[in-house]
Design an enzyme around this catalytic site. Structure first.
Site, PDB file in Angstrom:
ATOM      1  N   GLN A  98       0.844  -1.195   0.000  1.00 25.28           N
ATOM      2  CA  GLN A  98       0.000   0.000   0.000  1.00 25.28           C
ATOM      3  C   GLN A  98       0.880   1.246   0.000  1.00 25.28           C
ATOM      4  OE1 GLN A  98      -1.963  -1.704   3.773  1.00 25.28           O
ATOM      5  NE2 GLN A  98      -3.502  -0.329   2.967  1.00 25.28           N
ATOM      6  N   HIS A 116      -1.262   1.364  -4.531  1.00 24.18           N
ATOM      7  CA  HIS A 116      -1.671   2.773  -4.540  1.00 24.18           C
ATOM      8  C   HIS A 116      -0.727   3.655  -5.345  1.00 24.18           C
ATOM      9  CE1 HIS A 116      -3.917   1.799  -0.531  1.00 24.18           C
ATOM     10  NE2 HIS A 116      -4.565   1.389  -1.596  1.00 24.18           N
ATOM     11  N   CYS A 175       0.517  21.604 -16.029  1.00 26.45           N
ATOM     12  CA  CYS A 175       1.210  20.733 -16.981  1.00 26.45           C
ATOM     13  C   CYS A 175       1.896  21.600 -18.031  1.00 26.45           C
ATOM     14  CB  CYS A 175       0.200  19.795 -17.655  1.00 26.45           C
ATOM     15  SG  CYS A 175       0.898  18.888 -19.058  1.00 26.45           S
ATOM     16  N   SER A 216       0.229  -3.113   8.472  1.00 26.46           N
ATOM     17  CA  SER A 216      -1.006  -2.534   7.926  1.00 26.46           C
ATOM     18  C   SER A 216      -2.185  -2.940   8.789  1.00 26.46           C
ATOM     19  CB  SER A 216      -1.239  -2.999   6.492  1.00 26.46           C
ATOM     20  OG  SER A 216      -2.498  -2.523   6.031  1.00 26.46           O
ATOM     21  N   SER A 217      -3.099  -2.003   9.006  1.00 36.00           N
ATOM     22  CA  SER A 217      -4.337  -2.322   9.713  1.00 36.00           C
ATOM     23  C   SER A 217      -5.396  -2.788   8.700  1.00 36.00           C
ATOM     24  CB  SER A 217      -4.833  -1.093  10.472  1.00 36.00           C
ATOM     25  OG  SER A 217      -5.011  -0.016   9.580  1.00 36.00           O
ATOM     26  N   ASN A 241       1.822  -6.453  13.131  1.00 35.16           N
ATOM     27  CA  ASN A 241       1.278  -5.090  13.172  1.00 35.16           C
ATOM     28  C   ASN A 241       1.055  -4.659  14.619  1.00 35.16           C
ATOM     29  OD1 ASN A 241       0.137  -2.804  11.588  1.00 35.16           O
ATOM     30  ND2 ASN A 241      -1.687  -3.267  12.815  1.00 35.16           N
ATOM     31  N   GLY A 243      -1.144  -3.090  17.139  1.00 31.90           N
ATOM     32  CA  GLY A 243      -2.541  -2.693  17.308  1.00 31.90           C
ATOM     33  C   GLY A 243      -3.509  -3.477  16.439  1.00 31.90           C
TER      34      GLY A 243
HETATM   35 ZN   LIG Z   1      -1.064  17.963 -19.945  1.00 29.21          ZN
END
Ligand SMILES: [Zn+2]
Length: 272
Positions: A98, A116, A175, A216-217, A241, A243
């Site tokens: 992640q 991600h 951009c 990770s949780s 982990n 917790g």
């Molecule tokens: Zn662009």
């Protein structure tokens, strides 16, 4: 507990490894949630706000600009190195993270599926042109010299925690190709993980006989879904982990401890 973990890894030489922010805290990158699984700080930017609000984009990019130098300089820790060693030893069927920090790859871990995305890439939302984050950093700094010396606590997506003061004076570079909005090539909250990435991860899970969650949780569905799928196929799940995790009721057992120290001790059991 290390013995039990080593037994588990020995019994499943084809692990599906799922990592999260807790793995990178020892590298100086803060995580989002406390041991109770709740937000430690204000939740990160949501896609809808980023798309619709110029102010949200200024807030995002100002924090990102201040946090980037430290984020880019972060080094993999003993946990990243231990997982890379397990992979080299042929004990990992697939690794899904992640994290957007690229630290697995810096530790020599191959074929990491980045659920991600990665913060080092930036994409234009209109023409699709891509730029390195380091290049965008030079544009940000040139447009906002007053922010260059600011520092703040670093969060898991490369944000620094800044106050709202002076946000109005912050200029977000467009951009250079078409003038539209630039977005880091990471999955924001409220945004879906691309289908091809989910499919690659699910096919990795098919090849694996067990799941190891690290740091990770699994509170977000984009990662919890792999725990559900593994459980449905009777594949054991173990977590390292601190917790609670959303998958607690699905776990075989949990090592409630530091990821880097635990993995380092584990890797010693499989060193060759
Ligand atoms: Zn662009």
């Amino acid at each position: 507990m290390i013995d039990r973990l080593a037994e588990f890894v020995a019994a499943h030489p084809d692990l599906f490894v799922l990592t999260g922010a807790g793995l990178s805290t020892a590298s100086g990158i803060g995580d989002y949630r406390g041991e109770d699984g709740a937000w430690k700080r204000r939740p990160p930017v949501e896609l809808r706000d980023f798309l619709n609000s110029d102010r949200a984009r200024r807030r995002y990019w100002s924090r990102s600009m201040v946090g980037w130098p430290q984020f880019a300089a972060a080094l993999p820790n003993a946990g990243h190195r231990a997982l890379a060693a397990l992979q080299r030893a042929g004990r990992v069927a697939a690794t899904v993270t992640q994290n957007v920090d690229g630290l697995h790859q810096k530790a020599g871990h191959a074929d990491v599926i980045e659920l991600h995305g990665r913060l080092a890439d930036v994409r234009c939302l209109d023409c699709g042109d891509r730029f390195g984050r380091a290049t965008v950093q030079s544009w940000l700094e040139a447009a906002n010299p007053g922010f260059v010396s600011r520092t703040g606590a670093l969060l898991a997506d490369g944000d620094a925690e800044l106050g709202n003061a002076a946000l109005d004076g912050f200029a977000v570079p467009p951009c250079p190709t078409c003038g539209a909005v630039l977005k880091p090539d990471v999955v924001f909250f409220g945004e879906s993980v691309p289908r091809r990435v989910v499919d690659a991860a699910l096919s990795g899970l098919e090849r694996a006989s067990a799941v190891l969650i690290v740091g990770s949780s699994v509170m977000v569905y984009s990662s919890f879904r792999f725990c559900r799928a593994a459980h449905a196929h009777r594949k054991p799940i173990v977590a390292i982990n601190r917790g609670v995790t959303r998958a607690d009721s699905l776990l075989d057992f949990k090592v409630d401890g530091d990821c880097a120290a635990t993995l380092d001790a584990l890797a010693l059991c499989f060193a060759r």
